[in-house]
Design a protein around this motif. Structure first.
Motif, PDB file in Angstrom:
ATOM      1  N   TYR A   1       0.835  -1.193   0.000  1.00 48.16           N
ATOM      2  CA  TYR A   1       0.000   0.000   0.000  1.00 48.16           C
ATOM      3  C   TYR A   1       0.874   1.249   0.000  1.00 48.16           C
ATOM      4  N   PRO A   2       0.448   2.298  -0.697  1.00 51.33           N
ATOM      5  CA  PRO A   2       1.218   3.544  -0.656  1.00 51.33           C
ATOM      6  C   PRO A   2       1.126   4.185   0.718  1.00 51.33           C
ATOM      7  N   ALA A   3       2.219   4.797   1.161  1.00 52.53           N
ATOM      8  CA  ALA A   3       2.204   5.490   2.443  1.00 52.53           C
ATOM      9  C   ALA A   3       1.160   6.589   2.418  1.00 52.53           C
ATOM     10  N   GLN A   4       1.063   7.265   1.294  1.00 52.01           N
ATOM     11  CA  GLN A   4       0.012   8.247   1.083  1.00 52.01           C
ATOM     12  C   GLN A   4      -0.153   8.426  -0.409  1.00 52.01           C
ATOM     13  N   CYS A   5      -1.367   8.668  -0.833  1.00 56.63           N
ATOM     14  CA  CYS A   5      -1.630   8.834  -2.253  1.00 56.63           C
ATOM     15  C   CYS A   5      -1.056  10.148  -2.733  1.00 56.63           C
ATOM     16  N   ALA A   6      -0.406  10.105  -3.864  1.00 59.91           N
ATOM     17  CA  ALA A   6       0.136  11.338  -4.439  1.00 59.91           C
ATOM     18  C   ALA A   6      -0.999  12.280  -4.801  1.00 59.91           C
ATOM     19  N   LYS A   7      -0.741  13.564  -4.758  1.00 64.32           N
ATOM     20  CA  LYS A   7      -1.750  14.559  -5.114  1.00 64.32           C
ATOM     21  C   LYS A   7      -2.042  14.457  -6.611  1.00 64.32           C
ATOM     22  N   LYS A   8      -3.324  14.257  -6.935  1.00 59.29           N
ATOM     23  CA  LYS A   8      -3.705  14.072  -8.327  1.00 59.29           C
ATOM     24  C   LYS A   8      -4.869  14.983  -8.674  1.00 59.29           C
ATOM     25  N   GLU A   9      -5.154  15.037  -9.965  1.00 55.56           N
ATOM     26  CA  GLU A   9      -6.289  15.791 -10.449  1.00 55.56           C
ATOM     27  C   GLU A   9      -7.253  14.826 -11.116  1.00 55.56           C
ATOM     28  N   GLY A  10      -8.485  15.286 -11.367  1.00 62.41           N
ATOM     29  CA  GLY A  10      -9.448  14.457 -12.072  1.00 62.41           C
ATOM     30  C   GLY A  10     -10.449  13.811 -11.140  1.00 62.41           C
ATOM     31  N   ARG A  11     -11.373  13.076 -11.761  1.00 65.01           N
ATOM     32  CA  ARG A  11     -12.480  12.521 -10.991  1.00 65.01           C
ATOM     33  C   ARG A  11     -12.062  11.378 -10.078  1.00 65.01           C
ATOM     34  N   CYS A  12     -10.925  10.751 -10.327  1.00 67.32           N
ATOM     35  CA  CYS A  12     -10.449   9.649  -9.477  1.00 67.32           C
ATOM     36  C   CYS A  12      -9.228  10.078  -8.660  1.00 67.32           C
ATOM     37  N   LYS A  13      -9.172  11.376  -8.329  1.00 67.66           N
ATOM     38  CA  LYS A  13      -7.957  11.912  -7.700  1.00 67.66           C
ATOM     39  C   LYS A  13      -7.677  11.313  -6.333  1.00 67.66           C
ATOM     40  N   ASP A  14      -8.697  10.764  -5.669  1.00 72.95           N
ATOM     41  CA  ASP A  14      -8.486  10.182  -4.337  1.00 72.95           C
ATOM     42  C   ASP A  14      -8.231   8.683  -4.393  1.00 72.95           C
ATOM     43  N   ARG A  15      -8.114   8.143  -5.584  1.00 73.81           N
ATOM     44  CA  ARG A  15      -7.909   6.706  -5.743  1.00 73.81           C
ATOM     45  C   ARG A  15      -6.499   6.422  -6.262  1.00 73.81           C
ATOM     46  N   ALA A  16      -5.993   5.237  -5.930  1.00 73.19           N
ATOM     47  CA  ALA A  16      -4.623   4.876  -6.296  1.00 73.19           C
ATOM     48  C   ALA A  16      -4.610   3.973  -7.533  1.00 73.19           C
ATOM     49  N   PRO A  17      -3.592   4.104  -8.378  1.00 74.07           N
ATOM     50  CA  PRO A  17      -3.411   3.158  -9.476  1.00 74.07           C
ATOM     51  C   PRO A  17      -3.092   1.762  -8.914  1.00 74.07           C
ATOM     52  N   LEU A  18      -3.444   0.734  -9.675  1.00 79.99           N
ATOM     53  CA  LEU A  18      -3.154  -0.649  -9.296  1.00 79.99           C
ATOM     54  C   LEU A  18      -2.146  -1.242 -10.258  1.00 79.99           C
ATOM     55  N   VAL A  19      -1.087  -1.858  -9.711  1.00 81.19           N
ATOM     56  CA  VAL A  19      -0.099  -2.572 -10.519  1.00 81.19           C
ATOM     57  C   VAL A  19      -0.036  -4.016 -10.031  1.00 81.19           C
ATOM     58  N   VAL A  20      -0.212  -4.960 -10.931  1.00 81.60           N
ATOM     59  CA  VAL A  20      -0.105  -6.387 -10.614  1.00 81.60           C
ATOM     60  C   VAL A  20       1.130  -6.935 -11.313  1.00 81.60           C
ATOM     61  N   ILE A  21       2.035  -7.567 -10.548  1.00 80.43           N
ATOM     62  CA  ILE A  21       3.297  -8.080 -11.092  1.00 80.43           C
ATOM     63  C   ILE A  21       3.167  -9.580 -11.394  1.00 80.43           C
ATOM     64  N   CYS A  22       3.441  -9.950 -12.647  1.00 77.75           N
ATOM     65  CA  CYS A  22       3.356 -11.348 -13.094  1.00 77.75           C
ATOM     66  C   CYS A  22       4.773 -11.890 -13.292  1.00 77.75           C
ATOM     67  N   HIS A  23       5.171 -12.843 -12.451  1.00 79.07           N
ATOM     68  CA  HIS A  23       6.531 -13.381 -12.577  1.00 79.07           C
ATOM     69  C   HIS A  23       6.643 -14.354 -13.744  1.00 79.07           C
ATOM     70  N   GLY A  24       7.868 -14.742 -14.047  1.00 77.70           N
ATOM     71  CA  GLY A  24       8.131 -15.583 -15.200  1.00 77.70           C
ATOM     72  C   GLY A  24       8.162 -17.066 -14.907  1.00 77.70           C
ATOM     73  N   PHE A  25       8.676 -17.811 -15.866  1.00 79.95           N
ATOM     74  CA  PHE A  25       8.742 -19.270 -15.825  1.00 79.95           C
ATOM     75  C   PHE A  25       9.523 -19.748 -14.600  1.00 79.95           C
TER      76      PHE A  25
ATOM     77  N   LYS B   1      11.695  -5.184  -4.614  1.00 81.66           N
ATOM     78  CA  LYS B   1      12.174  -3.812  -4.792  1.00 81.66           C
ATOM     79  C   LYS B   1      11.214  -3.009  -5.668  1.00 81.66           C
ATOM     80  N   THR B   2      10.755  -3.645  -6.741  1.00 82.93           N
ATOM     81  CA  THR B   2       9.839  -2.962  -7.654  1.00 82.93           C
ATOM     82  C   THR B   2       8.559  -2.556  -6.942  1.00 82.93           C
ATOM     83  N   ALA B   3       7.975  -3.506  -6.209  1.00 76.91           N
ATOM     84  CA  ALA B   3       6.717  -3.223  -5.522  1.00 76.91           C
ATOM     85  C   ALA B   3       6.873  -2.091  -4.508  1.00 76.91           C
ATOM     86  N   ARG B   4       7.959  -2.105  -3.772  1.00 76.03           N
ATOM     87  CA  ARG B   4       8.165  -1.071  -2.760  1.00 76.03           C
ATOM     88  C   ARG B   4       8.378   0.296  -3.392  1.00 76.03           C
TER      89      ARG B   4
END
Length: 276
Positions: free
Chosen positions: A20-44, A57-60
């Motif tokens: 989880y983000p420590a705090q959401c970055a200041k954004k503009e727009g209708r979803c400004k209070d919501r966070a982007p979602l990133v899902v990491i898919c590992h390999g073979f 490291k990437t997730a953090r």
């Protein structure tokens, strides 16, 4: 904040970690209070930690930028239950969608900023998932597999595939691979399916990748550029190997990825301002 969870999928349990983000970055727009979602898919035969802790490291770092990040172990990998070599590509896609289901149920997610980040075979699975699931808006492809069957058989060695067909199972690094696993790899062509994805794409590849040719990055970019919509950017890391196993190359990889994801929001805001 980080939390370890279990996602139930059919009769199996998928082990996952949420950042989880420590705090959401200041954004503009209708979803400004919501966070982007990133899902990491590992390999073979990978896991959600990654070689040299790459995915941790990437997730953090992405969480520090204001993203909610989910990294997970495919069935039979890492801490998940099941047998990886008994699954197939359809199962890997379904598992990825199950993780998306969970991620989007967390709450406070911006549905316009949902990204699959896939490495190696995980890159191909990310593409195949994205063209089947309209909730995915962006793709980040690190050293992505282009021809699943030939690329994976090259890694395992032809003898493993032949033994699997002959005996019904073959050992590779302690995993037992069924013929069905290999057969499913041959039924999908990510290069052909990539054109169906209409979102934005970042492609990253190292020039010293001995597992998956760097030429794939240029081929993927060419395919994505033929689409009527959606941008595609490419970054080549000089002397980077398949897992970016040096501090310098990891730093470049993460910085390029963070800059690109951050730039998507700026581009979207510019577009909205232009429309207004």
């Amino acid at each position: 904040m980080e939390r370890q969870i279990t996602i139930h999928h059919e009769e199996q349990q998928i082990a996952a970690s949420i950042h989880y983000p420590a705090q959401c970055a200041k954004k503009e727009g209708r979803c400004k209070d919501r966070a982007p979602l990133v899902v990491i898919c590992h390999g073979f035969v990978g896991n959600r930690i990654g070689v040299d802790r790459l995915f941790v490291k990437t997730a953090r770092e992405l969480a520090a930028e204001g993203n909610i990040v989910v990294r997970f172990d495919y069935i039979g990998c890492g801490e998940s239950s099941g047998d990886y070599g008994r699954e197939d590509v359809d199962s890997l896609i379904a598992q990825t969608r199950a993780v998306l289901d969970y991620g989007l149920s967390i709450g406070d997610i911006d549905p316009t900023k949902v990204t699959l980040l896939g490495h190696s075979l995980g890159g191909a699975i990310a593409i195949l998932t994205a063209v089947r699931d309209r909730r995915v808006k962006n793709l980040v492809l690190w050293s992505s597999v282009g021809y699943p069957f030939s690329d994976i058989v090259k890694i395992t060695g032809r003898k493993v595939y032949d033994a699997s067909v002959k005996n019904g199972s073959a050992d590779y690094l302690g995993y037992g691979f069924s013929p069905a696993f290999f057969e499913s790899l041959g039924t999908y062509q990510p290069f052909q399916e990539a054109i169906k994805f209409s979102g934005d794409v970042l492609i990253v590849h190292g020039t010293s990748d001995d597992d998956i040719p760097v030429d794939y990055a240029f081929l993927y970019q060419k395919v994505f550029w033929t689409r009527p919509e959606g941008r595609c950017d490419k970054e080549i890391i000089f002397q980077g190997n398949h897992t970016y196993s040096s501090g310098e190359h990891q730093d470049q990889l993460l910085q390029k990825t963070k800059n690109w994801l951050g730039g998507l929001e700026a581009t979207q805001n510019d577009w909205l301002n232009w429309m207004i």
